[in-house]
Design a protein around this motif. Structure first.
Motif, PDB file in Angstrom:
ATOM      1  N   PRO A 190     -40.289  19.522 -22.085  1.00 18.34           N
ATOM      2  CA  PRO A 190     -40.096  18.199 -22.698  1.00 18.34           C
ATOM      3  C   PRO A 190     -38.942  18.262 -23.693  1.00 18.34           C
ATOM      4  N   PRO A 191     -38.083  17.239 -23.726  1.00 20.03           N
ATOM      5  CA  PRO A 191     -36.923  17.287 -24.616  1.00 20.03           C
ATOM      6  C   PRO A 191     -37.340  17.245 -26.073  1.00 20.03           C
ATOM      7  N   VAL A 242     -33.147  14.769 -17.033  1.00 21.01           N
ATOM      8  CA  VAL A 242     -32.306  13.647 -16.600  1.00 21.01           C
ATOM      9  C   VAL A 242     -32.680  12.371 -17.362  1.00 21.01           C
ATOM     10  N   LEU A 243     -33.994  12.122 -17.492  1.00 17.72           N
ATOM     11  CA  LEU A 243     -34.422  10.911 -18.206  1.00 17.72           C
ATOM     12  C   LEU A 243     -34.041  10.972 -19.678  1.00 17.72           C
ATOM     13  N   ASP A 244     -34.102  12.164 -20.270  1.00 18.19           N
ATOM     14  CA  ASP A 244     -33.686  12.319 -21.666  1.00 18.19           C
ATOM     15  C   ASP A 244     -32.217  11.921 -21.815  1.00 18.19           C
ATOM     16  N   GLY A 245     -31.379  12.402 -20.896  1.00 18.12           N
ATOM     17  CA  GLY A 245     -29.957  12.037 -20.931  1.00 18.12           C
ATOM     18  C   GLY A 245     -29.758  10.548 -20.707  1.00 18.12           C
ATOM     19  N   LEU A 248     -43.826   9.903 -20.293  1.00 19.53           N
ATOM     20  CA  LEU A 248     -43.006   9.633 -21.471  1.00 19.53           C
ATOM     21  C   LEU A 248     -43.832   8.893 -22.508  1.00 19.53           C
ATOM     22  N   ASP A 249     -43.594   9.244 -23.748  1.00 14.03           N
ATOM     23  CA  ASP A 249     -44.352   8.660 -24.843  1.00 14.03           C
ATOM     24  C   ASP A 249     -43.553   7.524 -25.456  1.00 14.03           C
TER      25      ASP A 249
END
Lengths: 65, 412
Positions: free
Chosen positions: B28-29, B99-102, B135-136
């Motif tokens: 997790p990022p 990828v979603l973090d970016g 995702l939170d």
């Protein structure tokens, strides 16, 4: 004046090259593209405006005056 | 030499001496890192360039979108149209959180009203859905859009059209999506590897590695993370066991065409490869071994272009078909010098005559064959080539695709 032929619209009628042969180049199958970067010298503008008006599928756009 | 055109399984590993970042485990990022304008500054300083193929400076694209009128959008483009590339499928399947973090950091930095994830691979879609559920809370709504796989479906205007409910086919430019994208609004369409790099840059890493998919006549086909600037030869030697005397390479994904053995000495860098008359593109490289022939490879890929073009632009529909006809004839020993001269003319007169890059790629394929392998081409006039004859007549389904089932299930 600067023009561009929308390649996805051109249907190869060749009308543009008939009116303004220096401004439009046809490929071996008759599909048109603007010559160079599409810049039209002032003396050709009237012919290119006819080409724009006469294109049966409206494939030519004026991208700059 | 093993001819593994349809690799049974891809190795997934980083170049010796570098720690895998893109190919690491999908933790997790972290919550920290630069945001907004600071993030764009960090992305610019990292020198990050788009990994979809065009190598456009990422910070410049994001700033152009941020400067446009709201509402704005950001799209994670995971539709890997290039048959010889596996990196985007792998990233979405195995590193969706990265990828979603970016994506979310990019969305925040341009002040986006919404974000999209655009994919054709069902396993990737499932993986992204799962990651989205985990995702939170998200700063902007994220919508997953699935599309049928196609060579042109990942082109940025095709992406925008498909998200807006139209066909996944390119539009003439301008306008580009950063000016008029989703719903006519400023939109940053970013390749998923590019977005993964943004997340890594935000976590303090440099953007000095990239993903390379190597397949073809090679003992260890694979998805490899390599440092920018290493030569192709050094990367192949360290990772793949490829024959250093291979006859040639398909570069870039298909649109950079063929390259001869000299490309081994060129650094893997978009500018260095462009200066060599080739391209890095999305980092998909096919090795053509002893049993292969550059003419057979060109005929195969040109038939693919003829079958897979969007069917929109007359010059592309007719041009790819005509070039495919000549190359198939050449591979069968039936082409004439006259037809070859036509091919040469088309290879220089057709670029720029399509709304997207497909026709440019097809012309580059012909030009790089004729320019890089003149003796091979000459030898095909009049006499059938035994190597070409070993392959079936090209039918548009390229033999150089990296199949889904060759992608490994786990990660490093």
């Amino acid at each position: 004046m600067k023009v561009k032929v929308n390649a996805a619209v051109c249907d190869g009628f060749g009308t543009c090259a008939g009116h303004a042969p220096d401004a439009f180049e046809l490929d071996d199958w008759g599909y048109a593209a603007e010559t160079g970067d599409g810049t039209v010298p002032p003396e050709d503008e009237a012919k290119v405006r006819r080409a724009i008006a006469d294109c049966p599928v409206h494939a030519i756009v004026e991208v700059a005056p | 030499m093993t001819d593994t055109y349809r690799p049974a399984s891809l190795a997934v590993r980083a170049h010796p001496g570098i720690a895998p970042r893109l190919l690491g485990a999908d933790a997790p990022p972290g919550p920290g890192g630069p945001r907004g304008a600071d993030l764009l500054g960090a992305v610019e300083r990292a020198g990050l360039r788009g990994r979809g193929g065009a190598a456009f400076p990422t910070a410049r694209k994001l700033r152009a979108v941020a400067a446009g009128p709201a509402p704005r959008y950001v799209v994670a483009n995971g539709e890997e149209g290039e048959p010889a590339s596996a990196k985007d499928r792998w990233l979405l399947r195995h590193r969706p959180r990265l990828v979603l973090d970016g994506l979310l950091r990019a969305a925040e930095a341009v002040g986006a009203a919404g974000a999209y994830v655009y994919v054709s691979d069902p396993a990737a879609a499932e993986s992204v859905e799962r990651a989205l559920r985990d995702l939170d809370g998200v700063p902007v709504p994220v919508t997953l859009r699935e599309v049928s796989p196609a060579y042109v479906a990942g082109e940025e205007t095709a992406v925008v059209r498909a998200i807006d409910g139209g066909p996944a086919k390119p539009l003439d430019k301008p306008p580009r999506p950063y000016e008029q994208g989703v719903g006519g609004r400023p939109t940053a369409v970013c390749n998923v590897e590019t977005l993964a790099h943004i997340a890594l840059v935000a976590a303090g890493h440099p953007a000095d590695t990239f993903l390379l998919t190597v397949s073809g006549s090679v003992p260890r086909p694979g998805l490899y993370e390599v440092p920018y600037g290493i030569t192709l030869g050094a990367a192949l030697d360290a990772l793949t066991g490829a024959d250093p005397d291979a006859r040639g390479y398909l570069m870039g994904g298909f649109f950079a065409g063929l390259a001869g053995p000299a490309v081994r000495d060129v650094p893997l860098d978009p500018d260095a490869l462009r200066a060599h008359g080739s391209g890095l593109g999305c980092g998909a490289i096919v090795v053509l071994g002893d049993a292969d022939c550059p003419v057979a490879a060109a005929a195969d890929v040109m038939a693919y272009f003829a079958a897979e073009n969007a069917g929109q632009c007359g010059s592309c529909i007719r041009g790819t078909a005509a070039m495919s006809d000549v190359l198939t004839g050449l591979s069968r020993g039936t082409a004439t010098a006259d037809r070859l001269a036509r091919l040469e003319k088309w290879s220089t007169s057709l670029p720029g005559r399509g709304a997207c890059g497909t026709l440019d790629g097809a012309a580059a394929l012909a030009a790089t064959l004729l320019g890089g392998f003149p003796a091979d081409v000459e030898a095909h006039l009049g006499a059938p080539c035994p190597r070409c004859a070993a392959f079936p007549v090209p039918d548009g389904r390229t033999r150089f695709a990296v199949p889904d089932e060759s992608l490994p299930g786990g990660h490093l």
